[in-house]
Design a protein around this motif. Sequence first.
Motif, PDB file in Angstrom:
ATOM      1  N   ARG A   1      -4.576  19.475  11.918  1.00 54.30           N
ATOM      2  CA  ARG A   1      -3.147  19.435  11.608  1.00 54.30           C
ATOM      3  C   ARG A   1      -2.320  19.872  12.808  1.00 54.30           C
ATOM      4  N   GLY A   2      -2.836  20.858  13.559  1.00 52.40           N
ATOM      5  CA  GLY A   2      -2.091  21.304  14.737  1.00 52.40           C
ATOM      6  C   GLY A   2      -1.953  20.204  15.774  1.00 52.40           C
ATOM      7  N   LEU A   3      -3.036  19.495  16.071  1.00 48.21           N
ATOM      8  CA  LEU A   3      -2.967  18.432  17.061  1.00 48.21           C
ATOM      9  C   LEU A   3      -2.167  17.251  16.522  1.00 48.21           C
ATOM     10  N   ALA A   4      -2.308  16.980  15.227  1.00 45.56           N
ATOM     11  CA  ALA A   4      -1.547  15.881  14.617  1.00 45.56           C
ATOM     12  C   ALA A   4      -0.055  16.137  14.731  1.00 45.56           C
ATOM     13  N   SER A   5       0.346  17.378  14.579  1.00 49.32           N
ATOM     14  CA  SER A   5       1.770  17.719  14.679  1.00 49.32           C
ATOM     15  C   SER A   5       2.298  17.431  16.079  1.00 49.32           C
ATOM     16  N   ARG A   6       1.529  17.799  17.088  1.00 56.81           N
ATOM     17  CA  ARG A   6       1.968  17.542  18.470  1.00 56.81           C
ATOM     18  C   ARG A   6       2.075  16.042  18.729  1.00 56.81           C
ATOM     19  N   LEU A   7       1.069  15.292  18.301  1.00 61.80           N
ATOM     20  CA  LEU A   7       1.092  13.842  18.515  1.00 61.80           C
ATOM     21  C   LEU A   7       2.235  13.198  17.731  1.00 61.80           C
ATOM     22  N   PHE A   8       2.427  13.633  16.493  1.00 61.16           N
ATOM     23  CA  PHE A   8       3.466  13.055  15.623  1.00 61.16           C
ATOM     24  C   PHE A   8       4.839  13.205  16.273  1.00 61.16           C
ATOM     25  N   ASN A   9       5.128  14.388  16.743  1.00 68.53           N
ATOM     26  CA  ASN A   9       6.447  14.630  17.338  1.00 68.53           C
ATOM     27  C   ASN A   9       6.609  13.947  18.678  1.00 68.53           C
ATOM     28  N   GLN A  10       5.511  13.823  19.421  1.00 65.58           N
ATOM     29  CA  GLN A  10       5.577  13.157  20.718  1.00 65.58           C
ATOM     30  C   GLN A  10       5.791  11.657  20.551  1.00 65.58           C
ATOM     31  N   ALA A  11       5.223  11.087  19.467  1.00 63.88           N
ATOM     32  CA  ALA A  11       5.297   9.636  19.258  1.00 63.88           C
ATOM     33  C   ALA A  11       6.502   9.212  18.444  1.00 63.88           C
ATOM     34  N   LEU A  12       7.297  10.149  17.966  1.00 60.64           N
ATOM     35  CA  LEU A  12       8.421   9.817  17.092  1.00 60.64           C
ATOM     36  C   LEU A  12       9.594   9.144  17.827  1.00 60.64           C
ATOM     37  N   PRO A  13      10.001   9.620  18.990  1.00 67.51           N
ATOM     38  CA  PRO A  13      11.215   9.057  19.624  1.00 67.51           C
ATOM     39  C   PRO A  13      11.188   7.555  19.906  1.00 67.51           C
ATOM     40  N   PRO A  14      10.068   6.954  20.361  1.00 70.78           N
ATOM     41  CA  PRO A  14      10.126   5.521  20.699  1.00 70.78           C
ATOM     42  C   PRO A  14      10.303   4.594  19.501  1.00 70.78           C
ATOM     43  N   ILE A  15      10.143   5.105  18.309  1.00 72.03           N
ATOM     44  CA  ILE A  15      10.064   4.256  17.125  1.00 72.03           C
ATOM     45  C   ILE A  15      11.339   3.435  16.910  1.00 72.03           C
ATOM     46  N   THR A  16      12.476   3.996  17.199  1.00 74.15           N
ATOM     47  CA  THR A  16      13.740   3.304  16.908  1.00 74.15           C
ATOM     48  C   THR A  16      13.901   2.018  17.722  1.00 74.15           C
ATOM     49  N   SER A  17      13.109   1.877  18.784  1.00 73.10           N
ATOM     50  CA  SER A  17      13.207   0.662  19.605  1.00 73.10           C
ATOM     51  C   SER A  17      12.285  -0.456  19.101  1.00 73.10           C
ATOM     52  N   PHE A  18      11.466  -0.186  18.085  1.00 74.04           N
ATOM     53  CA  PHE A  18      10.506  -1.180  17.615  1.00 74.04           C
ATOM     54  C   PHE A  18      11.212  -2.295  16.860  1.00 74.04           C
ATOM     55  N   THR A  19      10.651  -3.496  16.969  1.00 75.30           N
ATOM     56  CA  THR A  19      11.261  -4.670  16.315  1.00 75.30           C
ATOM     57  C   THR A  19      10.348  -5.330  15.280  1.00 75.30           C
ATOM     58  N   SER A  20       9.128  -4.857  15.140  1.00 76.00           N
ATOM     59  CA  SER A  20       8.180  -5.484  14.210  1.00 76.00           C
ATOM     60  C   SER A  20       8.337  -4.909  12.799  1.00 76.00           C
ATOM     61  N   PRO A  21       8.665  -5.744  11.801  1.00 71.10           N
ATOM     62  CA  PRO A  21       8.772  -5.232  10.426  1.00 71.10           C
ATOM     63  C   PRO A  21       7.496  -4.547   9.948  1.00 71.10           C
ATOM     64  N   ARG A  22       6.327  -5.031  10.375  1.00 70.12           N
ATOM     65  CA  ARG A  22       5.099  -4.381   9.921  1.00 70.12           C
ATOM     66  C   ARG A  22       4.933  -3.007  10.544  1.00 70.12           C
ATOM     67  N   SER A  23       5.324  -2.884  11.801  1.00 71.51           N
ATOM     68  CA  SER A  23       5.246  -1.548  12.402  1.00 71.51           C
ATOM     69  C   SER A  23       6.192  -0.588  11.683  1.00 71.51           C
ATOM     70  N   TRP A  24       7.378  -1.071  11.283  1.00 69.47           N
ATOM     71  CA  TRP A  24       8.282  -0.220  10.501  1.00 69.47           C
ATOM     72  C   TRP A  24       7.602   0.221   9.206  1.00 69.47           C
ATOM     73  N   ALA A  25       6.909  -0.744   8.556  1.00 71.38           N
ATOM     74  CA  ALA A  25       6.275  -0.439   7.277  1.00 71.38           C
ATOM     75  C   ALA A  25       5.150   0.582   7.456  1.00 71.38           C
ATOM     76  N   PHE A  26       4.309   0.392   8.480  1.00 75.11           N
ATOM     77  CA  PHE A  26       3.240   1.367   8.737  1.00 75.11           C
ATOM     78  C   PHE A  26       3.836   2.754   8.961  1.00 75.11           C
ATOM     79  N   ILE A  27       4.888   2.796   9.763  1.00 76.93           N
ATOM     80  CA  ILE A  27       5.520   4.081  10.087  1.00 76.93           C
ATOM     81  C   ILE A  27       6.131   4.703   8.841  1.00 76.93           C
ATOM     82  N   LEU A  28       6.800   3.890   8.009  1.00 74.91           N
ATOM     83  CA  LEU A  28       7.415   4.418   6.784  1.00 74.91           C
ATOM     84  C   LEU A  28       6.375   5.046   5.864  1.00 74.91           C
TER      85      LEU A  28
END
Length: 781
Positions: free
Chosen positions: A527-554
Motif C-alpha cells: 500500500r505504501g508503494l502503491a500510494s507513491r505510484l498513484f500520486n505520481q501517475a495522477l497528474p498526466p491523466i487529464t491529457s488522455f483522450t482514450s475513452p477506455r483509459s478514462w474508464a480504467f482510471i475511473l
Amino acid sequence: MQPETYRLRHVAFVGNYVPRQCGIATFTSDLCEHIAREFKSTNCAAIAVNDIPEGYEYPSRVRFELDQDDIASYKRAAEFLNISGIDLVSLQHEFGIYGGKSGSHILAFLRELCMPVVTTLHTVLDDPDEDQSAIMAEMSELSDRIVVMSERGVDFLRNIYRIPKEKIDLIPHGIPDVPFLDPAYSKDRFGVEGKFVILTFGLLSSGKGIETVIEALPSVIKRYPNVVYIVLGATHPNTIRYEGEAYRESLIALARERGVADNVILENRFVCLDELVEYIGVADIYVTPYLNQKQVVSGTLAYAVGMGKPVISTPYWHAEELLRDGRGLIVPFKDAQATSEAILNLLDNEAERHAIRKRGYLLGRGMTWPSIAHLYMKSYERARKERTQHRHSLFITDMLDKRTDERTPLKLDHVKLMTDDTGMLQHAVFTVPDYVQGYTTDDNARALLAMVFHEDSGEAETQDTHQLATRYMAFLWNAINPDNGRFRNFMSYDRRWLEDVGSHDSHGRAMWVLGAVLGRSKHPGLRGLASRLFNQALPPITSFTSPRSWAFILIGLHEYLRKFNGDRTVQSLRKELAGRLMDCYRKYSSSDWPWFENKLTYCNAVLPHAMLLCGKWIPDHEMLEVGLRSLEWLAATQTSEYGYFVPIGSNGFYTRGEPRANFDQQPVEAQAMISACLEAYRVTENERWCYEAQRAFDWFLGDNDLQLPLYDYASGGCRDGLHPDRVNLNEGAESTLSFVLSLLEMRLSQQQTGTDNGKQSIRKRSPNIISTVCAQSIIDG
C-alpha cells in the motif's frame, strides 16, 4: 450466427474394446479404426470398459481404461477427455456393459463431459422397466445425437422413448468389404471341400438356439450326407463365469444323441476378423436360430447378409427387417422341422440360393465399414454443428448460489509458470512462456489485480502469492517514468524498456490496480508503494483522450475512494472523467445504438462499468441510467441467437452500420463483461445481471460458438482465443489472468452481495457443457 464448420480433429470412442471378447468390443474397435483410416486428419482414441480387475492387453489406440463397477472411474474418464482437447465422444451403449443399476454409472460420465456426444444404441427395449426408462431419458438428453441400426429401433425411440426424429440417425451395422466369391473357393483350407457348409458364428451362450439346428440336421443329412454344420465362436465370457461350458457340452451330447456328431463342428475360438471372413466365405447357408425376438440389432446377421450368404433366421426384430425383400428365409422359433425344410429348400434350389446371396450382397455395399465410417462422420459433424443450434435444457444452480466453503483453492500453476524474477511474461507458446515477447505493464497490472482479489476473497494466502504480488508491484515501480509520470508498457526479456511512454490504456490499467491495492490490500508495504505510484501517475491523466483509459482510471479511482473517500482531488478528477464519458455518449448514442463511440472494439464493457460506478457513488442518476442502458444493449449484442455469450471479435470489431466481426473472440472480453455485470447486480440487486455474468463466465468453459473450453483444466491457464475453426492453444498472460480475475470476481460477488441469503438463481442451459457447479472441483483442484 453460426460458426464455420471444420473437420473434427479428436474423437474419442467409449465402450468395450478388443481384445475383450464381445460383439460391442468388436464393433467399437472396427468403428474407431475405420474412422481413423477414412479420415486421416482425425485423431481417434478409445476409452475401454474393463469387466475384470486386471483389464486387457489393449492396443495403443486405447488411451484410458475405466472400471465397469467403479463410478469414480467414470468421472475420471470424463475429466481425462475434458482436458485432452477431445472434439466429440462416440459412445456405445448397452445396459449390461456399464456398472450400476441397469448401467446407470454411464450417466455420471455423460454429465461431466463438455463436448458433443453421439450415442450408438446396441439395444433398444420395447418394454423398459422404470430404471431403464429413466436412464434412456437422461442419456438421450445428454447426447446430441442418437444412432440406431434398424428401422424398428427408430420407431421405438420415437414412440416409446419420445425422442424427436430429427435427433435420430439410422446407420446400419458395419461389415467387412469383401468380394462376392463362390463358397467353394476356399473350402479346402478348412477341410470341408465337397461339402455343403451351414454356419452359425458368434459368442456361444444359451438362448442362441443352436440346439434347434442340430435337431433339424438328421432329416437334412438323410438327403444331403455331405452337409457339415460349423458353430464358430468361443463361449461368452459371462457364460463361462457363471455356467462354465454346460451349454456347449449339452450341444455335443445332443449331436451324439441325434446321430449327427460327425456333421457338427463346435469351433471353440474367438477368431480375428480375417479368419472370420474366411469362415463366412466358405458357408453355403448361414443360420441365426436365436430364441429371443427382442433383438433390435445383430452384428453376425449383418455380416452374413452383407457378405452375400443365403440366411435362415428366426423372426427376431433385426432379422425380419434385414431379410425382407427376398434376402433370406424366416422360420419360427424353436421349430426344428421348419428349419430343416428351409435348409433343404435352399440346397434343392441352387438358382434361388444364389439369387438370395446376390440380393444380400447388393444391400451390403452400403454397409461396408468405409461407407459406415462416412455416415458416422456426418452424424458427428452434425452433432457438433447442432450443439450451437439446439440447446437441450436442464436446470442447474448458478455458481453465485454455491457456498464458498464448497470450493477448493484456486489453481494458480500457470500464473506462477508465467512469472519470473522480473514479472509476468506477456506471451506463451502453448503452455511454455515465450521469452522473445518479454513483458508488459498491462499484464503485470492484471496480475497484481488478481493477487489483490485473491487476498480480498478470503483465499488462504501463501508465501507464493504474496511474493507474486510484490514482484508485480516492483515491475510497476520500475515501469513508471519519473520524468513525466507516465507508465512505460513494453519491456524486452533482457529488461530494456522499449519506449519512454506507454499507451493511455496501459496507464489506465496501472491506475486501476493501484487504486485496488490502496482500497483493498492489508499489506502496508504494497500500500505504501502503491500510494507513491498513484500520486505520481495522477497528474498526466487529464491529457488522455482514450475513452477506455478514462474508464480504467475511473474504476481505479473508485477502488481508491473505497478507503479514502474524503480525497477531494480524486473526487474532482472522477467527476471530470465521468463527464467526458457522458459527453461521448451524448454525441454518439441513439435509440438503436446506445453507445459511447461509433465502434465496438475491445474491453467494451469497461465503459458502462465505469458509468455504473460513477452514477452510484458521485451520485448521478443520468450516469447510472446510461450505464445500465448501454450495458443492456451490449449484453444483447453479445448474445447469440441460441442464448450463449459471443463477444465482439477482434478481427475487425463492430463498426456502426457494418457487419460485426464474430472472431477472433478474446478472453479479456468475457472478463470485462463479467466485471461490469456483477457491478450492475450490486447497483440494482436485479438477478438478471447474475445470469449475464454467469453466461459470460460459461464462455470460458465451452458455452460458446465452438462448444470448446478455453480454460485449460490441466495447466490452470486459459487459451488465447476462439478462432472460426479452433481454439488458440497458446496460453498467454492476458488470457490466463482474464480467467483468474473472472473466477475471483464471481467469488467476491457471492461474498459481498445478497447471494448468501439463501436465494437461488435457476436457469436453463445445455447439459453437455460442464455446469459451473460440477466444474468447480476441476477448475479449482
